[in-house]
Write a protein that holds these residues in place. Structure first.
Motif, PDB file in Angstrom:
ATOM      1  N   GLU A 323       1.040  -1.119   0.018  1.00 59.36           N
ATOM      2  CA  GLU A 323       0.021  -0.047  -0.131  1.00 59.36           C
ATOM      3  C   GLU A 323       0.762   1.181   0.042  1.00 59.36           C
ATOM      4  N   ALA A 324       1.969   1.310   0.909  1.00 61.27           N
ATOM      5  CA  ALA A 324       3.088   2.309   0.948  1.00 61.27           C
ATOM      6  C   ALA A 324       3.545   2.646  -0.768  1.00 61.27           C
ATOM      7  N   ALA A 325       3.811   1.693  -1.331  1.00 56.87           N
ATOM      8  CA  ALA A 325       4.306   1.773  -2.736  1.00 56.87           C
ATOM      9  C   ALA A 325       3.554   2.217  -3.561  1.00 56.87           C
ATOM     10  N   GLU A 326       2.302   1.871  -3.271  1.00 55.76           N
ATOM     11  CA  GLU A 326       1.182   2.197  -4.291  1.00 55.76           C
ATOM     12  C   GLU A 326       1.008   3.743  -3.985  1.00 55.76           C
ATOM     13  N   PHE A 327       0.958   4.294  -2.786  1.00 51.21           N
ATOM     14  CA  PHE A 327       0.912   5.848  -2.562  1.00 51.21           C
ATOM     15  C   PHE A 327       1.915   6.195  -3.092  1.00 51.21           C
ATOM     16  N   VAL A 328       3.294   5.643  -3.145  1.00 48.59           N
ATOM     17  CA  VAL A 328       4.528   6.518  -3.708  1.00 48.59           C
ATOM     18  C   VAL A 328       4.317   6.587  -5.060  1.00 48.59           C
ATOM     19  N   ASP A 329       3.661   5.477  -5.705  1.00 49.05           N
ATOM     20  CA  ASP A 329       3.350   5.500  -7.377  1.00 49.05           C
ATOM     21  C   ASP A 329       2.238   6.747  -7.610  1.00 49.05           C
ATOM     22  N   PHE A 330       1.323   6.799  -6.613  1.00 51.26           N
ATOM     23  CA  PHE A 330       0.537   8.047  -6.813  1.00 51.26           C
ATOM     24  C   PHE A 330       1.048   9.087  -6.761  1.00 51.26           C
ATOM     25  N   PHE A 331       1.901   9.288  -5.777  1.00 55.77           N
ATOM     26  CA  PHE A 331       2.363  10.719  -5.437  1.00 55.77           C
ATOM     27  C   PHE A 331       3.333  11.207  -6.785  1.00 55.77           C
TER      28      PHE A 331
END
Length: 426
Positions: A323-331
């Protein structure tokens, strides 16, 4: 070899318990509620803080099951803070830092491998030199978010009054800069001001333009060479300061920000600064001050500069790496990178975001030249030299200061740089 983790873990046990008790990091969720992620942000400009808050707000609105909470922190002392947090098990899920600082944490096993979460499209969108700067042992340990380059800000009126043709085009040479500085040094005014109280970062970043690399290898095995490519720029500055007398002397011992005051006052015609200063100049320059950003500087090897991007990484010990990696991708989407870099007056690390920003800001406040300089950012060997930060502060900066004060010559400078590296990397 002992790592930071094992060296300080025992001493930090009590600290870790205290920090954990205070809720200083970790995933923090439990039970049936949404996943909660902590994001330690270092954004310190009001506009960048607002942009970060908007990005996080947009994520939280679109992802009710994965909520991100910003933990605001500052750049001062962040390296030591992260060592404490990682060893105490209280590090945030998402870590904001820079490539030069985050690489050692990857080597010590604190960061998740983001390679599986990096799409082929995103990978192709990041120039190779920039992607290399966040790749350790073949693993992508961070996604780049913002970049700076060194550019020349010029008082357009002073250059025109001196009869100087303002350079245009894809790049300008350091020799052109030197000639313009000489032409505009007159009547008690100087052609250039360059805040070089801490010159190492600028000299190392600009060395690729002269073929300089400084380091080969990684970690404590990295070797340092201070040859012609590495010494070309310090020697040019020395010549401008002490032969041409075209650099305002006091600026050699000032910070970059301090060197802006004589620029605003018309005491210097040009100043070399990090590109982010475009935002401050646009905000702080006197009314009617006519300034321009000159084309990217090119040395004998071209206009290359070493890239040290700001980054987002994921704590390997997070309970929610995916989930954290997906947020980084979104950011790091094109839209978000364009927004955060516009707010910070920095350069997006992806081609698509740079193009989006160029389309929006064409012709405004030097953005064309600043974004053009971003096309020449390349990999930076110093990022992976384990004791670089220690060498920079304890060896290189004092040696460069002595050289620019003419207390040692070029041979003495090279000896101090090379011998100093051998000592700190033992």
């Amino acid at each position: 070899m002992k790592t930071r983790r094992t060296l300080v873990a025992g001493a930090l046990t009590a600290v870790g318990l205290l920090l954990t008790a205070c809720g200083g990091g970790g995933s923090g969720d439990g039970g049936d509620g949404p996943v909660s992620l902590t994001f330690q942000s270092l954004s310190d400009q009001p506009a960048a803080i607002a942009a970060t808050q908007k990005i996080v707000g947009d994520w939280n609105k679109a992802h009710p099951d994965v909520q991100v909470k910003i933990v605001q922190a500052g750049w001062d002392g962040v390296y030591d803070k992260l060592i404490t947090q990682f060893n105490a098990g209280s590090a945030p899920d998402i870590v904001h830092y820079e490539a030069a600082g985050i690489a050692p944490f990857a080597t010590d096993g604190f960061l998740a491998d983001l390679t599986p979460y990096l799409s082929a499209e995103k990978r192709a969108d990041i120039p190779k030199g920039v992607l290399d700067s966040v790749t350790v042992d073949g693993k992508v340990i961070a996604q780049p978010t913002e970049l700076q380059s060194y550019v020349v800000f010029a008082n357009k009126t002073q250059l025109q009054q001196a009869g100087v043709t303002i350079p245009t085009g894809a790049s300008m040479t350091w020799d052109q800069l030197r000639e313009i500085a000489k032409a505009t040094t007159k009547d008690g005014k100087f052609g250039l001001g360059w805040g070089l109280s801490s010159p190492t970062a600028a000299f190392v970043a600009l060395a690729p333009g002269f073929g300089g690399k400084y380091f080969e290898g990684t970690g404590t095995d990295a070797k340092l060479t201070a040859g012609p490519g590495e010494q070309a720029l310090p020697q040019l500055v020395d010549a401008m300061a002490h032969q041409d007398h075209s650099i305002l002397p006091v600026t050699l011992t000032q910070s970059g920000t301090k060197a802006l005051a004589p620029f605003y006052a018309g005491q210097i015609a040009m100043t070399v600064q990090g590109s982010y200063q475009a935002a401050n100049i646009a905000k702080d320059a006197p009314k009617g001050f006519d300034w321009v950003v000159l084309p990217p500087l090119a040395g004998s090897a071209g206009p290359a500069q070493a890239a040290n991007p700001q980054t987002l990484s994921v704590n390997k010990d997070s309970a929610h790496v995916k989930e954290a990696a997906e947020f980084v991708d979104f950011f790091t989407s094109t839209e978000n990178l364009a927004a955060i870099n516009e707010a910070d007056a920095l350069i997006p690390p992806t081609t698509s975001a740079r193009q989006a920003l160029a389309a929006k800001l064409a012709g405004k406040n030097g953005w064309d030249a600043i974004l053009a300089s971003g096309e020449h950012l390349t990999s930076a060997p110093y990022l992976f030299a384990g004791k670089y930060a220690q060498w920079k502060d304890t060896v290189a900066t004092p040696a460069y200061q002595q050289f620019l004060a003419q207390k040692i010559d070029a041979a003495g400078l090279a000896k101090q740089l090379e011998d100093g590296w051998k000592n700190v990397s033992k």
